[in-house]
Design a protein around this motif. Structure first.
Motif, short mmCIF file in Angstrom:
data_model
loop_
_atom_site.label_atom_id
_atom_site.label_comp_id
_atom_site.label_asym_id
_atom_site.label_seq_id
_atom_site.Cartn_x
_atom_site.Cartn_y
_atom_site.Cartn_z
N TYR A 87 0.85 -1.20 0.00
CA TYR A 87 0.00 0.00 0.00
C TYR A 87 0.88 1.25 0.00
O TYR A 87 0.81 2.09 0.90
N LEU A 101 -16.89 5.77 1.28
CA LEU A 101 -17.50 5.37 2.54
C LEU A 101 -18.90 5.98 2.59
O LEU A 101 -19.04 7.20 2.58
N TRP A 103 -21.15 6.50 4.74
CA TRP A 103 -21.61 7.34 5.85
C TRP A 103 -20.88 8.68 5.91
O TRP A 103 -21.17 9.50 6.74
N LEU B 212 -14.20 -1.88 0.43
CA LEU B 212 -14.04 -0.68 1.26
C LEU B 212 -12.82 -0.81 2.15
O LEU B 212 -12.06 0.15 2.34
N GLY B 216 -9.57 1.54 2.23
CA GLY B 216 -9.03 2.12 3.46
C GLY B 216 -7.54 1.85 3.59
O GLY B 216 -6.75 2.77 3.87
N ARG B 217 -7.16 0.61 3.34
CA ARG B 217 -5.74 0.25 3.44
C ARG B 217 -4.92 1.00 2.39
O ARG B 217 -3.82 1.49 2.66
N LEU B 221 -4.65 3.39 5.91
CA LEU B 221 -5.24 3.03 7.19
C LEU B 221 -4.87 1.58 7.54
O LEU B 221 -4.74 0.74 6.66
N THR B 229 -12.32 3.72 11.35
CA THR B 229 -12.71 4.52 10.19
C THR B 229 -13.60 3.76 9.22
O THR B 229 -14.51 4.33 8.64
N VAL B 230 -13.33 2.48 9.05
CA VAL B 230 -14.07 1.73 8.04
C VAL B 230 -14.92 0.61 8.64
O VAL B 230 -16.14 0.57 8.43
N PRO B 233 -17.88 1.60 11.49
CA PRO B 233 -19.00 2.33 10.89
C PRO B 233 -19.79 1.49 9.89
O PRO B 233 -21.02 1.58 9.85
N ALA B 234 -19.09 0.66 9.13
CA ALA B 234 -19.78 -0.17 8.14
C ALA B 234 -20.69 -1.18 8.83
O ALA B 234 -21.75 -1.53 8.33
#
Lengths: 269, 312
Positions: A87, A101, A103, B212, B216-217, B221, B229-230, B233-234
């Motif tokens: 990454y 996301l 939300w 998702l 994020g990664r 993250l 963060t992911v 909430p999901a």
């Protein structure tokens, strides 16, 4: 990039430091299945490069290897002369699906792309600039379910740009969009590149899209009797952007690329 | 537990207010009693995903809630009327089914003796305490099993086996181990609250959209930051659905706890009245359990609606 326009693999590795992205004999296999074999590419900084190929030719896999989303089975991927990390923070990815996301608001989704150590106030300014750039300022407070697919893709692009990447990786970013939105996104990508010239590598299965946007087009495909896809040819149009579809070179390269992908057009033969 | 079993396995159903939205043109078809039925399967159904987001929002705002609530009272009123009529007509003896006014008098009598609110108070306290403990443990263990493959393989089969044991089966053992005081009752309620939360949280976290998570990664993250963060909430809508289910189940387990060993509470009122032949009080206890359970659930439904608005 002119010195690399011939068969890839013949190009030397002497320029590793001046190239933004360098792949050396990269291969990728999933258990027994070979997807990519012996991919060698050198991409100078600030170029727009298109990767095209038939479906299943490992385009997305190649992009994921460059971004550090997967690790190669063989060979090495370097960015600015250093090996790609998992990454890799020097890359930013815009996926085929917007992957926002649900939300978070558009602005907060873009904020996800900001570098982790970014100063808060500066980050906010940057988000404002990016939303302006992709034309979403008035949708900053909307949630992903409240915007269109094209807007979601633009948000995804802004999120990737927020990372101020040295390499921007786009995996069929316009694939799911309607034709008109797609044309607008092409212009947007060129505008963005003019405003913030980073190295852009994008995957597409659309020859015309590649010809309109890219400095260099890399064709991935299988060679007779050998497993896995590799670079079949690289093409660098000499025509300045914006490029006209009616230009003779455009037509010639289009046929050449389609032929490389195994498509023979009767109408244009 | 059995009637909630299937719902716990499928937390992705439509929340009741979305069902309302579907029949928004004719509010009469969406009686309020519907909420109780749907409470078994609330969750994330992407309220605005169907049509235009604006229209979905407007329809869900529930401006016509008043009439709908009144409609929901129709059936209970009819039931009371039927009850009144059947007892007056002598279909049942007063020992089998005392008339409504007798039950009302029994309530007044208990209020005058100062026992009415004592029973309600202690039962509510047991439910809330046990629910809090069970829910927190369910969140923690569910998160562990949902996020870590190893914990899943290690613990999930055992927890699943314990889940198969009905609440009543624990009562004698808990009485032996913890005694017949408050602790054993709160523990039993906690057991009841634990499993719905555990099941939904574990399933929700395990099934967070892998794309998702990868996004994020890809944006740097990892670890706790990725979780906050992911992943969490999901999973939020499912988690809240599990918490709501657990609250309903807490009331069920409360009665099991109070039936066998207690000197206070609505379950005690039930069993004590049975021993004394006070059918009026038995019915009162049942009505109170129904009203309290439904009240708790309705309050929670409001919270759930907010969460769904926020996290989807």
């Amino acid at each position: 990039m002119t010195e690399h326009t011939g068969q890839a693999g013949t190009s030397s590795a002497h320029s590793a430091t001046q190239d933004a992205v360098a792949l050396r004999a990269v291969g990728k296999s999933f258990s027994a299945h070979t997807v990519l074999r012996d991919v060698t590419l050198q991409i100078p900084a600030r170029r727009i490069v298109a990767i095209i190929g038939a479906s299943g030719s490992g385009k997305s896999t190649l992009l994921r290897l460059i971004g550090g989303l997967d690790t190669p089975t063989d060979g090495a991927v370097n960015i600015d002369g250093r090996a790609v990390a998992q990454y890799d923070p020097r890359c930013a990815f815009a996926f085929q699906e917007a992957r926002l996301l649900p939300w978070r608001t558009v602005a907060d989704n873009v904020a996800l792309g900001l570098p982790r150590d970014e100063d808060r106030a500066r980050g906010r300014t940057r988000i404002g600039e990016l939303l302006e750039l992709v034309g979403l300022t008035e949708f900053a407070g909307h949630k992903p379910k409240e915007i269109s697919g094209g807007m979601a893709q633009r948000t995804s692009l802004a999120r990737a740009l927020a990372r101020t990447p040295s390499v921007l990786l786009l995996d069929e970013p316009f694939g799911a969009l309607d034709a008109l939105t797609r044309l607008r996104m092409h212009d947007l990508l060129l505008d963005v590149h003019a405003a913030e010239p980073t190295t852009v590598i994008f995957v597409t299965h659309d020859v015309d899209e590649a010809l309109v946007l890219a400095d260099t087009i890399v064709v991935l495909g299988k060679e007779e009797g050998r497993p896995g896809a590799t670079v079949l040819q690289t093409v660098s149009p000499s025509q300045q952007r914006p490029r006209s579809h009616s230009d003779p070179e455009f037509t010639r390269l289009r046929q050449q690329l389609l032929a490389a992908l195994g498509v023979q057009l009767r109408s244009e033969a | 537990m059995s009637q909630h079993h299937s719902a716990a396995g499928a937390p992705e159903g439509a929340p009741d207010d979305v069902t309302h939205a579907g029949s928004g043109a004719a509010p009469g078809t969406a009686a309020h009693g519907h909420a109780t039925v749907a409470s078994g399967a609330p969750g994330a159904a992407g309220p605005g995903s169907g049509t235009g987001p604006g229209s979905g929002r407007a329809r869900r705002s529930g401006r016509r809630r008043g009439p709908v609530v009144l409609l929901g009272l129709l059936v209970p009123a009819a039931l009371v009327a039927a009850w009144f009529w059947s007892t007056a007509a002598g279909v049942f003896t007063p020992v089998q089914l005392p008339p409504p006014q007798d039950v009302f008098t029994a309530a007044i009598d208990l209020i005058e003796r100062g026992q009415f609110f004592q029973h309600i108070g202690i039962s509510t306290q047991r439910v809330l305490l046990g629910y809090a403990i069970g829910a927190i443990l369910g969140l923690a263990v569910g998160a562990l099993v949902g996020l870590s493959r190893l914990s899943d393989v290690l613990f999930a089969p055992t927890i699943g086996a314990f889940r198969a044991v009905t609440g009543l089966a624990w009562v004698p053992l808990l009485a032996l181990w913890i005694g017949i005081g408050e602790d054993s009752k709160v523990t039993l309620v906690a057991i009841g609250a634990f499993f719905p939360v555990y099941t939904t949280v574990a399933a929700a976290l395990r099934h967070v959209d892998a794309q998702l998570v990868e996004a994020g990664r890809a944006f740097g993250l990892g670890g706790v930051k990725l979780l906050l963060t992911v992943q969490l909430p999901a999973a939020m809508p499912s988690v809240v659905a599990g918490l709501r289910l657990a609250l309903a189940q807490s009331w069920l387990f409360l009665v099991a706890a109070e039936l066998l060993a207690s000197s206070m509470g609505l379950g005690f009122l039930l069993i004590d009245s049975q021993n004394n032949g006070r059918t009026d009080r038995m019915i009162l206890a049942i009505v109170l359990l129904a009203v309290l359970g439904k009240l708790c659930d309705s309050v929670f439904a409001l919270v759930q609606k907010r969460v769904l608005d926020r996290w989807t």
